[in-house]
Design a protein around this motif. Structure first.
Motif, PDB file in Angstrom:
ATOM      1  N   UNK A 123       4.356  87.037  42.752  1.00  0.00           N
ATOM      2  CA  UNK A 123       3.638  86.266  41.734  1.00  0.00           C
ATOM      3  C   UNK A 123       3.587  84.785  42.109  1.00  0.00           C
ATOM      4  N   UNK A 124       4.691  84.266  42.638  1.00  0.00           N
ATOM      5  CA  UNK A 124       4.734  82.850  43.042  1.00  0.00           C
ATOM      6  C   UNK A 124       3.781  82.612  44.215  1.00  0.00           C
ATOM      7  N   UNK A 125       3.763  83.530  45.165  1.00  0.00           N
ATOM      8  CA  UNK A 125       2.862  83.376  46.317  1.00  0.00           C
ATOM      9  C   UNK A 125       1.406  83.502  45.890  1.00  0.00           C
ATOM     10  N   UNK A 126       1.133  84.406  44.948  1.00  0.00           N
ATOM     11  CA  UNK A 126      -0.249  84.571  44.482  1.00  0.00           C
ATOM     12  C   UNK A 126      -0.771  83.284  43.852  1.00  0.00           C
ATOM     13  N   UNK A 127       0.104  82.506  43.242  1.00  0.00           N
ATOM     14  CA  UNK A 127      -0.337  81.265  42.605  1.00  0.00           C
ATOM     15  C   UNK A 127      -0.708  80.195  43.636  1.00  0.00           C
ATOM     16  N   UNK A 128      -0.384  80.438  44.904  1.00  0.00           N
ATOM     17  CA  UNK A 128      -0.735  79.479  45.957  1.00  0.00           C
ATOM     18  C   UNK A 128      -2.068  79.831  46.605  1.00  0.00           C
ATOM     19  N   UNK A 129      -2.650  80.988  46.249  1.00  0.00           N
ATOM     20  CA  UNK A 129      -3.922  81.383  46.880  1.00  0.00           C
ATOM     21  C   UNK A 129      -4.998  81.632  45.819  1.00  0.00           C
ATOM     22  N   UNK A 130      -6.205  81.959  46.263  1.00  0.00           N
ATOM     23  CA  UNK A 130      -7.319  82.164  45.337  1.00  0.00           C
ATOM     24  C   UNK A 130      -7.785  80.846  44.725  1.00  0.00           C
ATOM     25  N   UNK A 131      -8.515  80.953  43.625  1.00  0.00           N
ATOM     26  CA  UNK A 131      -9.105  79.761  42.990  1.00  0.00           C
ATOM     27  C   UNK A 131      -8.026  78.756  42.586  1.00  0.00           C
ATOM     28  N   UNK A 132      -6.950  79.262  42.004  1.00  0.00           N
ATOM     29  CA  UNK A 132      -5.859  78.369  41.588  1.00  0.00           C
ATOM     30  C   UNK A 132      -5.212  77.737  42.822  1.00  0.00           C
ATOM     31  N   UNK A 133      -5.001  78.539  43.841  1.00  0.00           N
ATOM     32  CA  UNK A 133      -4.373  78.025  45.062  1.00  0.00           C
ATOM     33  C   UNK A 133      -5.192  76.899  45.688  1.00  0.00           C
ATOM     34  N   UNK A 134      -6.514  77.057  45.674  1.00  0.00           N
ATOM     35  CA  UNK A 134      -7.392  76.019  46.218  1.00  0.00           C
ATOM     36  C   UNK A 134      -7.237  74.734  45.399  1.00  0.00           C
ATOM     37  N   UNK A 135      -7.255  74.906  44.070  1.00  0.00           N
ATOM     38  CA  UNK A 135      -7.102  73.732  43.195  1.00  0.00           C
ATOM     39  C   UNK A 135      -5.763  73.042  43.444  1.00  0.00           C
ATOM     40  N   UNK A 136      -4.702  73.832  43.564  1.00  0.00           N
ATOM     41  CA  UNK A 136      -3.377  73.239  43.781  1.00  0.00           C
ATOM     42  C   UNK A 136      -3.323  72.505  45.117  1.00  0.00           C
ATOM     43  N   UNK A 137      -3.942  73.094  46.147  1.00  0.00           N
ATOM     44  CA  UNK A 137      -3.895  72.467  47.477  1.00  0.00           C
ATOM     45  C   UNK A 137      -4.582  71.100  47.460  1.00  0.00           C
ATOM     46  N   UNK A 183      -1.364  86.663  52.418  1.00  0.00           N
ATOM     47  CA  UNK A 183      -1.733  88.026  52.037  1.00  0.00           C
ATOM     48  C   UNK A 183      -0.946  89.086  52.832  1.00  0.00           C
ATOM     49  N   UNK A 184      -0.488  88.736  54.007  1.00  0.00           N
ATOM     50  CA  UNK A 184       0.293  89.692  54.810  1.00  0.00           C
ATOM     51  C   UNK A 184       1.782  89.604  54.523  1.00  0.00           C
ATOM     52  N   UNK A 185       2.161  88.806  53.524  1.00  0.00           N
ATOM     53  CA  UNK A 185       3.587  88.654  53.239  1.00  0.00           C
ATOM     54  C   UNK A 185       3.944  89.170  51.847  1.00  0.00           C
ATOM     55  N   UNK A 186       3.058  89.991  51.277  1.00  0.00           N
ATOM     56  CA  UNK A 186       3.317  90.479  49.928  1.00  0.00           C
ATOM     57  C   UNK A 186       4.280  91.660  49.964  1.00  0.00           C
ATOM     58  N   UNK A 191       0.676  93.463  44.234  1.00  0.00           N
ATOM     59  CA  UNK A 191       0.616  92.097  44.761  1.00  0.00           C
ATOM     60  C   UNK A 191      -0.323  92.027  45.955  1.00  0.00           C
ATOM     61  N   UNK A 192      -0.229  93.044  46.818  1.00  0.00           N
ATOM     62  CA  UNK A 192      -1.068  93.067  48.021  1.00  0.00           C
ATOM     63  C   UNK A 192      -2.545  93.163  47.641  1.00  0.00           C
TER      64      UNK A 192
END
Ligand code: ADP
Ligand code: NI
Length: 217
Positions: A123-137, A183-186, A191-192
């Motif tokens: 769940x923590x890793x998922x928050x670093x990717x996708x639309x939210x992850x882009x915004x956070x970066x 994505x390869x570390x789920x 999660x994957x």
């Protein structure tokens, strides 16, 4: 105290503790990780209380703000849960989740594993990717005054943790150095699957970004 009361008191406690935290690790990051962890846990055999408390307390003390002291978070979580008289097995498990959630892998075997840790870590890793992850970066990059992108600065996948922290590389590089590798570390099947969707979204985003950069899209 029943489980719902423990969780709702913990929510209040975390909100208070994180008031004024920087954008990447504010209450809403915790909220998203908690919701995502619940979603993943629905498809797994896992202790729901441990998952909820692990997610809610995982960033209770960021070692970056405590001179790198990684023991503050687990200790603060323990003190809090003891004040609610939560069972010792639950407290010990939550401590282990907080201690091991940011374990980076590499050549070392992760010293503690459990289904509940797997879920919260996903769940923590998922928050670093996708639309939210882009915004956070980009939010992080702005905070650090970094360029969005610089075609003359290629990504570097061989930096040490220390070099990485001090590097002033443009934010787009972070996608290649970290975000596209997640994505390869789920750990879990759910999660994957979620990571795959979010990964594809980032790839579409990057394609559009370069097109616009060249004035072609
Ligand atoms: P965590 O607390 O999950 O270990 P970090 O503190 O490393 O994560 O990062 C928090 C957020 O900031 C994440 O969304 C991450 O992608 C982003 N971030 C971290 N380092 C960089 C960077 N060099 N460039 C852009 N975003 C970054
Ligand atoms: Ni987190």
């Amino acid at each position: 105290m029943n489980k719902d009361e423990i969780i709702s008191q913990t929510i209040d406690h975390v909100k208070q503790t994180l008031a004024g935290a920087e954008g990447g690790h504010d209450w809403w990051h915790i909220h998203r990780v908690w919701k995502t962890a619940q979603h993943i846990a629905a498809a797994e055999e896992a202790d729901e209380l441990v998952v909820a408390l692990g997610a809610l307390l995982h960033d209770i003390a960021d070692s970056k703000f405590h001179n790198g002291d990684e023991t503050v978070g687990p200790r603060k979580a323990r003190e809090w849960l003891q004040s609610l008289q939560v069972a010792e097995v639950v407290i010990a498990h939550v401590e282990n989740i907080i201690t091991h959630i940011s374990f980076k892998g590499g050549n070392h075997q992760q010293p503690f594993r459990s289904k509940e840790l797997d879920i919260v870590q996903d769940a923590d890793r998922l928050d670093a990717i996708g639309a939210i992850g882009i915004a956070r970066a980009f939010s992080y990059g702005g905070f650090k005054n970094r360029a969005l992108y610089d075609p003359a600065v290629p990504p570097n996948l061989n930096m040490s943790k220390e070099e990485y922290k001090n590097s002033n590389a443009p934010t787009i590089n972070h996608f290649y150095e970290k975000l596209l590798l997640l994505k390869d570390r789920m750990n879990t099947e759910t999660g994957r699957m979620m990571a795959r969707e979010r990964h594809e979204f980032m790839e579409r985003y990057l394609k559009q970004f370069y097109g616009e950069w060249e004035g072609e899209l």
